[in-house]
Design a protein around this motif. Structure first.
Motif, PDB file in Angstrom:
ATOM      1  N   THR A  20      22.598  43.987  51.720  1.00  0.00           N
ATOM      2  CA  THR A  20      22.687  42.804  50.863  1.00  0.00           C
ATOM      3  C   THR A  20      23.566  43.036  49.622  1.00  0.00           C
ATOM      4  OG1 THR A  20      20.495  42.139  51.634  1.00  0.00           O
ATOM      5  CG2 THR A  20      21.325  41.051  49.664  1.00  0.00           C
ATOM      6  N   PRO A  21      23.415  44.138  48.875  1.00  0.00           N
ATOM      7  CA  PRO A  21      24.293  44.333  47.706  1.00  0.00           C
ATOM      8  C   PRO A  21      25.767  44.495  48.099  1.00  0.00           C
ATOM      9  CG  PRO A  21      22.405  45.791  47.560  1.00  0.00           C
ATOM     10  CD  PRO A  21      22.368  45.150  48.917  1.00  0.00           C
ATOM     11  N   LEU A  22      26.032  45.111  49.246  1.00  0.00           N
ATOM     12  CA  LEU A  22      27.419  45.270  49.696  1.00  0.00           C
ATOM     13  C   LEU A  22      28.038  43.927  50.051  1.00  0.00           C
ATOM     14  CD1 LEU A  22      27.131  48.487  51.898  1.00  0.00           C
ATOM     15  CD2 LEU A  22      28.041  48.286  49.592  1.00  0.00           C
ATOM     16  N   VAL A  23      27.272  43.077  50.690  1.00  0.00           N
ATOM     17  CA  VAL A  23      27.764  41.748  51.040  1.00  0.00           C
ATOM     18  C   VAL A  23      28.000  40.932  49.774  1.00  0.00           C
ATOM     19  CG1 VAL A  23      27.162  39.586  52.197  1.00  0.00           C
ATOM     20  CG2 VAL A  23      26.717  41.776  53.326  1.00  0.00           C
ATOM     21  N   ASP A  24      27.128  41.072  48.791  1.00  0.00           N
ATOM     22  CA  ASP A  24      27.303  40.350  47.526  1.00  0.00           C
ATOM     23  C   ASP A  24      28.590  40.782  46.825  1.00  0.00           C
ATOM     24  OD1 ASP A  24      24.985  38.995  47.955  1.00  0.00           O
ATOM     25  OD2 ASP A  24      23.751  40.275  46.638  1.00  0.00           O
ATOM     26  N   VAL A  25      28.866  42.065  46.794  1.00  0.00           N
ATOM     27  CA  VAL A  25      30.081  42.568  46.160  1.00  0.00           C
ATOM     28  C   VAL A  25      31.316  42.066  46.896  1.00  0.00           C
ATOM     29  CG1 VAL A  25      31.406  44.668  45.690  1.00  0.00           C
ATOM     30  CG2 VAL A  25      28.976  44.595  45.145  1.00  0.00           C
ATOM     31  N   MET A  26      31.262  42.065  48.213  1.00  0.00           N
ATOM     32  CA  MET A  26      32.404  41.598  48.992  1.00  0.00           C
ATOM     33  C   MET A  26      32.646  40.106  48.770  1.00  0.00           C
ATOM     34  SD  MET A  26      33.726  44.175  50.327  1.00  0.00           S
ATOM     35  CE  MET A  26      34.914  43.380  51.338  1.00  0.00           C
ATOM     36  N   LEU A  27      31.600  39.315  48.681  1.00  0.00           N
ATOM     37  CA  LEU A  27      31.767  37.882  48.422  1.00  0.00           C
ATOM     38  C   LEU A  27      32.345  37.626  47.035  1.00  0.00           C
ATOM     39  CD1 LEU A  27      28.549  36.394  50.067  1.00  0.00           C
ATOM     40  CD2 LEU A  27      30.909  36.146  50.829  1.00  0.00           C
ATOM     41  N   VAL A  28      31.930  38.396  46.046  1.00  0.00           N
ATOM     42  CA  VAL A  28      32.476  38.243  44.698  1.00  0.00           C
ATOM     43  C   VAL A  28      33.955  38.608  44.693  1.00  0.00           C
ATOM     44  CG1 VAL A  28      32.397  39.189  42.356  1.00  0.00           C
ATOM     45  CG2 VAL A  28      30.278  38.544  43.507  1.00  0.00           C
ATOM     46  N   LEU A  29      34.343  39.677  45.359  1.00  0.00           N
ATOM     47  CA  LEU A  29      35.753  40.061  45.433  1.00  0.00           C
ATOM     48  C   LEU A  29      36.580  39.006  46.161  1.00  0.00           C
ATOM     49  CD1 LEU A  29      35.528  43.889  46.169  1.00  0.00           C
ATOM     50  CD2 LEU A  29      36.299  42.786  44.067  1.00  0.00           C
ATOM     51  N   LEU A  30      36.020  38.441  47.226  1.00  0.00           N
ATOM     52  CA  LEU A  30      36.728  37.402  47.962  1.00  0.00           C
ATOM     53  C   LEU A  30      36.961  36.174  47.086  1.00  0.00           C
ATOM     54  CD1 LEU A  30      37.845  36.416  50.690  1.00  0.00           C
ATOM     55  CD2 LEU A  30      35.561  35.504  51.161  1.00  0.00           C
ATOM     56  N   ILE A  31      35.979  35.791  46.309  1.00  0.00           N
ATOM     57  CA  ILE A  31      36.136  34.639  45.411  1.00  0.00           C
ATOM     58  C   ILE A  31      37.175  34.940  44.337  1.00  0.00           C
ATOM     59  CG2 ILE A  31      34.936  33.249  43.656  1.00  0.00           C
ATOM     60  CD1 ILE A  31      32.435  33.482  45.474  1.00  0.00           C
ATOM     61  N   ILE A  32      37.184  36.135  43.794  1.00  0.00           N
ATOM     62  CA  ILE A  32      38.173  36.509  42.773  1.00  0.00           C
ATOM     63  C   ILE A  32      39.572  36.446  43.354  1.00  0.00           C
ATOM     64  CG2 ILE A  32      39.039  38.438  41.395  1.00  0.00           C
ATOM     65  CD1 ILE A  32      36.102  39.198  40.883  1.00  0.00           C
ATOM     66  N   PHE A  33      39.767  36.964  44.556  1.00  0.00           N
ATOM     67  CA  PHE A  33      41.095  36.924  45.175  1.00  0.00           C
ATOM     68  C   PHE A  33      41.525  35.491  45.494  1.00  0.00           C
ATOM     69  CE2 PHE A  33      40.427  41.478  46.613  1.00  0.00           C
ATOM     70  CZ  PHE A  33      41.272  41.984  45.648  1.00  0.00           C
ATOM     71  N   ILE A  34      40.610  34.656  45.929  1.00  0.00           N
ATOM     72  CA  ILE A  34      40.946  33.261  46.239  1.00  0.00           C
ATOM     73  C   ILE A  34      41.396  32.533  44.976  1.00  0.00           C
ATOM     74  CG2 ILE A  34      39.916  31.038  46.912  1.00  0.00           C
ATOM     75  CD1 ILE A  34      38.288  32.556  48.993  1.00  0.00           C
ATOM     76  N   ILE A  35      40.800  32.864  43.852  1.00  0.00           N
ATOM     77  CA  ILE A  35      41.154  32.198  42.599  1.00  0.00           C
ATOM     78  C   ILE A  35      42.482  32.720  42.043  1.00  0.00           C
ATOM     79  CG2 ILE A  35      40.454  31.943  40.174  1.00  0.00           C
ATOM     80  CD1 ILE A  35      37.553  31.844  41.183  1.00  0.00           C
ATOM     81  N   THR A  36      42.726  34.027  42.141  1.00  0.00           N
ATOM     82  CA  THR A  36      43.905  34.605  41.478  1.00  0.00           C
ATOM     83  C   THR A  36      45.195  34.483  42.279  1.00  0.00           C
ATOM     84  OG1 THR A  36      43.367  36.795  42.377  1.00  0.00           O
ATOM     85  CG2 THR A  36      42.577  36.273  40.162  1.00  0.00           C
ATOM     86  N   ILE A  37      45.162  34.362  43.583  1.00  0.00           N
ATOM     87  CA  ILE A  37      46.391  34.301  44.379  1.00  0.00           C
ATOM     88  C   ILE A  37      47.230  33.062  44.054  1.00  0.00           C
ATOM     89  CG2 ILE A  37      47.253  33.985  46.724  1.00  0.00           C
ATOM     90  CD1 ILE A  37      45.314  36.126  47.603  1.00  0.00           C
ATOM     91  N   PRO A  38      46.694  31.870  43.928  1.00  0.00           N
ATOM     92  CA  PRO A  38      47.554  30.735  43.557  1.00  0.00           C
ATOM     93  C   PRO A  38      48.162  30.885  42.159  1.00  0.00           C
ATOM     94  CG  PRO A  38      45.511  29.942  44.486  1.00  0.00           C
ATOM     95  CD  PRO A  38      45.356  31.413  44.306  1.00  0.00           C
ATOM     96  N   VAL A  39      47.493  31.540  41.252  1.00  0.00           N
ATOM     97  CA  VAL A  39      48.018  31.737  39.906  1.00  0.00           C
ATOM     98  C   VAL A  39      49.220  32.682  39.941  1.00  0.00           C
ATOM     99  CG1 VAL A  39      47.487  32.638  37.607  1.00  0.00           C
ATOM    100  CG2 VAL A  39      45.793  31.269  38.840  1.00  0.00           C
ATOM    101  N   ILE A  40      49.181  33.703  40.764  1.00  0.00           N
ATOM    102  CA  ILE A  40      50.274  34.672  40.852  1.00  0.00           C
ATOM    103  C   ILE A  40      51.530  34.006  41.415  1.00  0.00           C
ATOM    104  CG2 ILE A  40      51.029  36.768  42.020  1.00  0.00           C
ATOM    105  CD1 ILE A  40      48.145  37.756  41.872  1.00  0.00           C
ATOM    106  N   ASN A  41      51.399  33.147  42.391  1.00  0.00           N
ATOM    107  CA  ASN A  41      52.547  32.515  43.026  1.00  0.00           C
ATOM    108  C   ASN A  41      53.030  31.270  42.292  1.00  0.00           C
ATOM    109  OD1 ASN A  41      52.621  34.414  45.029  1.00  0.00           O
ATOM    110  ND2 ASN A  41      51.246  33.279  46.368  1.00  0.00           N
ATOM    111  N   HIS A  42      52.422  30.918  41.211  1.00  0.00           N
ATOM    112  CA  HIS A  42      52.801  29.715  40.477  1.00  0.00           C
ATOM    113  C   HIS A  42      54.150  29.933  39.796  1.00  0.00           C
ATOM    114  CE1 HIS A  42      52.354  26.005  38.346  1.00  0.00           C
ATOM    115  NE2 HIS A  42      52.571  26.619  37.190  1.00  0.00           N
ATOM    116  N   ALA A  43      55.065  29.008  40.005  1.00  0.00           N
ATOM    117  CA  ALA A  43      56.387  29.073  39.385  1.00  0.00           C
ATOM    118  C   ALA A  43      56.814  27.665  39.011  1.00  0.00           C
ATOM    119  CB  ALA A  43      57.403  29.693  40.338  1.00  0.00           C
ATOM    120  N   VAL A  44      57.579  27.587  37.953  1.00  0.00           N
ATOM    121  CA  VAL A  44      58.090  26.293  37.519  1.00  0.00           C
ATOM    122  C   VAL A  44      59.283  25.954  38.386  1.00  0.00           C
ATOM    123  CG1 VAL A  44      59.103  25.037  35.588  1.00  0.00           C
ATOM    124  CG2 VAL A  44      57.318  26.732  35.177  1.00  0.00           C
TER     125      VAL A  44
END
Length: 137
Positions: A20-44
């Motif tokens: 259970t703690p390993l799955v929780d950590v993996m889900l938190v990392l997945l959410i962080i990556f989902i949020i940060t990837i569009p920000v990295i590719n953002h360009a004007v």
């Protein structure tokens, strides 16, 4: 004290890993990556002007200095004496970009004569000296 046992047996140790703690950590990392990837590719998005340009590769001319077996010096296939050689080297050193000096010496000429021409080029201000040889057949 044993983990995961509800009965009164304290002698047995639980040998299973709690996932259970390993799955929780993996889900938190997945959410962080989902949020940060569009920000990295953002360009004007802008429409840049279009222009053409030609590369300016002005190659410096080369000066051929030849020394024959008798020690005579030739500046671009014209025989010159030492004073004329010094004068032409000084004139060539002032050009921009500075030309390259290609030195061709007969295999029978004394090394001293080649060294004199090299020293004249160095004292005159030419920095690039190349030796021209013929490959073995």
């Amino acid at each position: 004290m044993a983990f995961g046992t509800l009965d009164g047996d304290d002698d047995e140790v639980m040998s299973e890993i709690n996932m259970t703690p390993l799955v929780d950590v993996m889900l938190v990392l997945l959410i962080i990556f989902i949020i940060t990837i569009p920000v990295i590719n953002h360009a004007v998005k802008i429409d840049l002007p279009r222009a053409t340009n030609q590369p300016n590769d002005a190659k410096p001319q080369s000066i051929n200095v030849s020394i024959d077996a008798q020690g005579k010096v030739f500046w671009n296939q014209q025989e010159v004496d030492d004073a004329t050689l010094d004068q032409r080297i000084s004139e060539a050193a002032l050009q921009q970009p500075q030309p390259e000096l290609h030195l061709r010496a007969d295999r029978e000429v004394r090394y001293e004569r080649v060294a004199q021409v090299m020293a004249a080029a160095q004292h005159g201000g030419l920095g690039k000296i190349g030796f021209i040889t013929e490959p073995k057949h």
